[in-house]
Design an enzyme around this catalytic site. Structure first.
Site, PDB file in Angstrom:
ATOM      1  CG  HIS A 116      -2.199  -4.570  16.905  1.00  0.00           C
ATOM      2  ND1 HIS A 116      -3.243  -5.362  17.299  1.00  0.00           N
ATOM      3  CD2 HIS A 116      -2.741  -3.576  16.168  1.00  0.00           C
ATOM      4  CE1 HIS A 116      -4.384  -4.873  16.809  1.00  0.00           C
ATOM      5  NE2 HIS A 116      -4.099  -3.775  16.115  1.00  0.00           N
ATOM      6  CG  ASP A 134      -8.933   1.609   5.742  1.00  0.00           C
ATOM      7  OD1 ASP A 134      -8.932   1.458   6.981  1.00  0.00           O
ATOM      8  OD2 ASP A 134      -7.901   1.842   5.087  1.00  0.00           O
ATOM      9  CD  GLU A 164      -7.399   7.806   6.013  1.00  0.00           C
ATOM     10  OE1 GLU A 164      -7.611   6.577   6.021  1.00  0.00           O
ATOM     11  OE2 GLU A 164      -6.618   8.363   6.812  1.00  0.00           O
ATOM     12  CG  HIS A 175      -2.008  -3.467  12.424  1.00  0.00           C
ATOM     13  ND1 HIS A 175      -3.133  -3.576  11.640  1.00  0.00           N
ATOM     14  CD2 HIS A 175      -1.549  -2.224  12.223  1.00  0.00           C
ATOM     15  CE1 HIS A 175      -3.344  -2.430  11.009  1.00  0.00           C
ATOM     16  NE2 HIS A 175      -2.392  -1.600  11.334  1.00  0.00           N
ATOM     17  CD  GLU A 202      -7.551  -3.314   6.413  1.00  0.00           C
ATOM     18  OE1 GLU A 202      -7.182  -4.087   5.505  1.00  0.00           O
ATOM     19  OE2 GLU A 202      -7.447  -3.603   7.618  1.00  0.00           O
ATOM     20  NE  ARG A 212      -9.081  -9.713   9.984  1.00  0.00           N
ATOM     21  CZ  ARG A 212      -9.357  -9.030  11.091  1.00  0.00           C
ATOM     22  NH1 ARG A 212      -8.791  -7.862  11.317  1.00  0.00           N
ATOM     23  NH2 ARG A 212     -10.200  -9.520  11.990  1.00  0.00           N
TER      24      ARG A 212
END
Ligand code: UD1
Ligand code: UDP
Length: 388
Positions: free
Chosen positions: A245, A99, A121, A212, A135, A214
């Site tokens: 990250h 994604d 996936e 991490h 995503e 967004r």
């Protein structure tokens, strides 16, 4: 019928690389498949760590990553680069994973070239367009473009069916992340990182943290870190290990809130092998990651998910994963509960394996061979083991 088909894998970030690696190794075994590997390098160091571990040498590397990259930067650079590669290679199928924006750009570029798309996936959904962002739409749009859908579980299969994806194009394979995991985790593993090697795992409770997403950047993350600070001050046997990250927007807030604290180890992203073994030695995991939600249950580790939605309900239903969001008081209370209440901890810590049995990549390659008429045998459907 062709003697061989050309299958091009396209990926760009750490999790795609980890989860595509078993597929790449399996594709290479077939004498009916001519494999090509193209990376966008939407991530750089974090991608290279995985390529090195699995000894994967890309045929093409677009090297697109830039500091502060926007979704537009990633999409346009990936599309333009992939256009050239697709023109040159003209594969029969492009395989994308999951994604990310690389995933969507890879699928769209293949479609513009009228090339078949296989989606690894496939079918994960929150049905909330902005959570996770971007995503949810990346995987939905990729699904709309895909010809073959490799759904990891029955839940993701059902999601695709509800969107009228033809049943014959969906294969329930398990998640490829489980293929690699158990091979690299063991009690005898020795960390080469001095700090990790030096931790007294028998007498400390390790909380492993990663963040991490967004939509969590800025204040939501700050709330989580403030809660962690209070927990560490209150519990002298707790030690936090936080592989941070590479995103500077994550690093800045982490350093502001948790920098320099005793028993809080802020370290660079770990290679997959030490990271998986650190999960194995941890008491509990706090994360907003997708992949870690799939891995931790099979290692018997409770996961507190720092998000309001998840596209991975299987382990939540099984009780090993709990969605707690990012609000400070809630995060503090949920961690405290698991540190204080042994019975609740044990309930969450029982092993469960809804996501895979280690044979997902094999099923995916068998399904591709079936689709192109190289075999009449359909791969067996993945079915999960029950909670132990
Ligand atoms: C990306 C994916 C996300 C996935 C995550 C896995 C998108 C939009 N986001 O998010 O779905 O869950 O990867 O980690 O596709 N950076 C480095 N070195 C690296 C990697 C990143 O310096 O090896 C820094 C760069 O400054 C970069 C920033 O991190 O601009 C953000 O990277 P980006 O890929 O845009 O977003 P992620 O949050 O990593
Ligand atoms: N991971 C890793 N090193 C780290 C942190 C995570 O190898 O320091 C692995 C983790 O085991 C999982 C994957 O990276 O397989 C998850 O990646 P990430 O959380 O970046 O992305 P997501 O899964 O949320 O897309």
């Amino acid at each position: 019928m062709k003697e061989k088909i050309k299958v091009m894998t396209v990926f760009g970030t750490r999790p795609e690389a980890i989860k595509m690696a078993p597929v790449i190794l399996e594709l290479a075994k077939s004498d009916k498949i001519d494999p090509v590997i193209a990376v966008t390098a939407q991530h750089r160091e974090m991608l290279d760590q995985v390529l090195q571990l699995f000894n994967i040498k890309p045929d093409y590397d677009l090297n697109i990553m830039a500091a502060g990259q926007t979704l537009f930067d990633i999409t346009t650079k990936a599309m333009q680069g992939l256009d050239k590669i697709l023109t040159k290679e003209n594969p029969d199928m492009v395989l994308v994973h999951g994604d990310t924006t690389t995933t969507f750009a890879g699928a769209l570029a293949a479609y513009y070239h009228e090339t078949a798309v296989g989606h690894v996936e496939a079918g994960l959904r929150t049905n909330n367009k902005y959570s996770p962002f971007p995503e949810e739409m990346n995987r939905k749009l990729t699904g709309a473009l895909a010809d073959l859908h490799f759904a990891p579980t029955q839940v993701s299969h059902e999601n695709l069916r509800k969107e009228n994806v033809p049943e014959k194009n969906i294969f329930v394979t398990g998640n490829t992340v489980i293929d690699a995991l158990h091979r690299i985790v063991g009690d005898e593993y020795k960390f080469s990182n001095e700090m990790l090697h030096g931790i007294d795992y028998a007498n400390r409770r390790i909380i492993l943290v990663t963040t991490h997403r967004r939509e969590n950047l800025g204040e939501p993350m700050r709330h989580v870190y403030k809660a962690m600070k209070e927990i560490v001050a209150e519990y002298p046997d707790v030690e936090v290990v936080f592989p941070v990250h590479k995103n500077p927007k994550v690093r800045e807030v982490v350093n502001e809130e948790l920098g320099g604290l005793e028993r809080v180890h802020l370290i660079d992203p770990l290679d997959y092998e030490p990271f998986a073994n650190l999960m194995h030695r941890s008491y509990l995991i706090m994360t907003d990651s997708g992949g870690i939600q799939e891995e931790a249950p099979s290692l018997g580790k409770p996961v507190l998910v720092l998000r309001d939605t998840t596209e991975r309900p299987e382990a939540v239903d099984a009780g090993t994963v709990k969605l707690i969001g990012t609000e400070k008081k809630r995060v503090y209370n949920e961690v405290k509960y698991l540190l204080d209440d042994k019975a609740e901890y044990m309930r969450m810590a029982s092993t469960c394996n809804p996501y895979g049995d280690g044979k997902a990549a094999k099923r995916i390659v068998e399904a591709i061979l079936y689709y192109y008429g190289f075999t009449d045998v359909l791969p067996p459907v993945f079915s999960p083991s029950v909670k132990k």
